[in-house]
Design an enzyme around this catalytic site. Structure first.
Site, PDB file in Angstrom:
ATOM      1  N   TRP A   1      41.099   9.627  20.606  1.00 10.58           N
ATOM      2  CA  TRP A   1      40.059   9.335  19.922  1.00 10.58           C
ATOM      3  C   TRP A   1      39.379  10.211  18.973  1.00 10.58           C
ATOM      4  CZ3 TRP A   1      39.867   4.518  18.502  1.00 10.58           C
ATOM      5  CH2 TRP A   1      40.538   3.432  19.445  1.00 10.58           C
TER       6      TRP A   1
ATOM      7  N   ASP B   1      30.784  11.105  19.819  1.00 15.08           N
ATOM      8  CA  ASP B   1      31.076   9.787  19.914  1.00 15.08           C
ATOM      9  C   ASP B   1      30.707   9.273  21.267  1.00 15.08           C
ATOM     10  OD1 ASP B   1      32.463   6.987  20.095  1.00 15.08           O
ATOM     11  OD2 ASP B   1      34.659   8.239  19.571  1.00 15.08           O
TER      12      ASP B   1
ATOM     13  N   LYS C   1      30.804  -1.867  24.555  1.00  8.70           N
ATOM     14  CA  LYS C   1      31.386  -1.306  25.840  1.00  8.70           C
ATOM     15  C   LYS C   1      30.163  -1.438  26.843  1.00  8.70           C
ATOM     16  CE  LYS C   1      35.140   1.252  23.934  1.00  8.70           C
ATOM     17  NZ  LYS C   1      36.364   0.699  24.307  1.00  8.70           N
TER      18      LYS C   1
HETATM   19  N1  PMP Z   1      35.977   6.053  20.082  1.00  7.08           N
HETATM   20  C1  PMP Z   1      36.072   5.825  21.502  1.00  7.08           C
HETATM   21  C2  PMP Z   1      35.847   6.870  22.315  1.00  7.08           C
HETATM   22  C3  PMP Z   1      36.629   4.559  21.751  1.00  7.08           C
HETATM   23  O1  PMP Z   1      36.581   4.282  23.318  1.00  7.08           O
HETATM   24  C4  PMP Z   1      36.843   3.573  20.863  1.00  7.08           C
HETATM   25  C5  PMP Z   1      37.334   2.247  21.108  1.00  7.08           C
HETATM   26  N2  PMP Z   1      38.017   2.003  22.497  1.00  7.08           N
HETATM   27  C6  PMP Z   1      36.643   3.788  19.515  1.00  7.08           C
HETATM   28  C7  PMP Z   1      35.985   5.098  19.235  1.00  7.08           C
HETATM   29  C8  PMP Z   1      37.028   2.768  18.535  1.00  7.08           C
HETATM   30  O2  PMP Z   1      35.966   1.804  18.461  1.00  7.08           O
HETATM   31  P1  PMP Z   1      36.143   0.522  17.505  1.00  7.08           P
HETATM   32  O3  PMP Z   1      37.422  -0.345  17.956  1.00  7.08           O
HETATM   33  O4  PMP Z   1      34.712  -0.030  17.556  1.00  7.08           O
HETATM   34  O5  PMP Z   1      36.490   1.062  16.038  1.00  7.08           O
END
Ligand code: PMP
Length: 356
Positions: free
Chosen positions: A103, A173, A197
């Site tokens: 990520w 994030d 989440k």
């Molecule tokens: N950052 C992290 C740490 C994540 O776990 C996720 C999704 N699992 C995201 C970003 C992306 O999130 P989204 O699907 O809402 O764009």
């Protein structure tokens, strides 16, 4: 399948029973308005009040200082990857991204459309274990607009808590760790999380940002990604995602009723310890994350023998423990345990891991 079910999916994720029951009732009619929460206008007093309550709750639970704004924006964390760069890169030469896995790299790669990116090494990769590098050893270019970090990498279950002082603002994030880690908001320039989440359902992101950072926004930023506009309009720039904001407000109320941040953090530690102890006690299973960096939220593990994984997934499913398949990039098993995860479900899973 047994009558008892619990969903361990990584997001959208399990909501507490009380929250689901409240939703059921408010779908019929929301607060004597004569309309369902699904029909409530984003311009109604009730919605304005709901957003106000959510902001105040979050400020209280996270002890957010007054010079930080709280914004609710449509869209998930991936949209924030662009928004962060467009709003904060300003005229700076670089932005730095701590590389701790999937990520953080994705965040950097999307931001690279707007600003040159410098990756900062965040993991030690030369051993058999995966360990995070202590923040005192991060090499951050002082000309960076900001340093972006991902304190909980959801896919492999790697976590670190806390940051050192840097001379550039830190952007975090917290999509898989908001209100699950003990952090001091005052150490950050901006924090964001998609809600699906630990804070509600998909379609919404929560952004907490320091007032002085609002002036850096690039003029080419689409209106709906501009933090300054959302602050000015109290998060109602256009038709806001009313239902997603409503669920987040319910979650914040629920977290407050449970005892707030300390209780959430303590429960995350309790749940994850149960699983790691069971994994370590059974030599069929492996987890190669340094003890200090094992995620208290997403517990990922594997086995030499894939038949063991298959059998565990089957046994878990027959006991009503769902959503345990590892991420498509990682394989194995992953138990994602956000704030709505009851300890009973984790105890049942730990028992299955021990006896596999
Ligand atoms: N950052 C992290 C740490 C994540 O776990 C996720 C999704 N699992 C995201 C970003 C992306 O999130 P989204 O699907 O809402 O764009």
């Amino acid at each position: 399948m047994s009558n008892y079910t619990h969903y361990f999916g990584a997001g959208p994720a399990a909501l507490p029973l009380e929250v689901k029951q409240q939703i059921e009732s408010d779908i019929n009619e929301y607060q004597n308005t004569g309309v369902s929460i699904l029909e409530l206008s984003h311009r109604s007093d009730e919605f304005f009040q709901l957003l106000h309550e959510a902001r105040e709750l979050l400020r209280d639970i996270y002890s957010i200082p007054q010079h930080y704004h709280i914004v609710f924006m449509a869209g998930g964390a991936t949209l924030q990857f662009d928004a962060v760069a467009l709003n904060l890169a300003g005229n700076f030469k670089y932005a730095s991204y701590l590389d701790t896995g999937f990520w953080s790299r994705k965040a950097g790669s999307l931001a690279s459309k707007y600003v040159d990116i410098k990756y900062v090494q965040g993991l030690v990769t030369d051993t058999k274990q995966i360990c995070c590098i202590d923040c005192s050893d991060w090499h951050v270019d002082s000309e960076s607009a900001y340093l972006h970090i991902t304190p909980n990498e959801t896919i492999y279950g790697v976590e670190f808590v806390g940051v050192c002082n840097t001379n550039v603002p830190i952007v975090a994030d917290l999509t898989s760790s908001m209100l699950m880690q003990n952090i001091d908001v005052a150490n950050y320039g901006l924090l964001y999380a998609a809600a699906q989440k630990s804070l509600g359902i998909a379609g919404l992101s929560v952004v907490i940002l320091r007032d002085d950072l609002l002036t850096r926004v690039s003029e080419k930023t689409p209106d709906l990604l501009r933090y300054d506009l959302h602050v000015e309009h109290h998060s109602i720039v256009n038709t806001a995602p009313v239902f997603a904001c409503y669920v987040t407000n319910l979650m914040l109320n629920w977290i407050k009723q449970q005892g707030g941040l300390d209780v959430m953090v303590q429960q995350a530690q309790q749940r994850s310890s149960l699983l790691y102890e069971a994994i370590d006690a059974n030599d069929k299973f492996t987890n190669n994350i340094c003890t200090n960096n094992r995620s208290t939220i997403n517990v990922a593990f594997d086995a030499q023998d894939q038949q063991v994984i298959k059998q565990l997934l089957n046994d878990a499913e027959s006991q009503g423990l769902l959503g345990l398949q590892g991420h498509r990039h990682a394989g194995g098993i992953r138990a994602s345990m956000y704030n709505g995860t009851p300890i009973k479900a984790v105890e049942n899973l730990a028992e299955l891991i021990r006896s596999a």
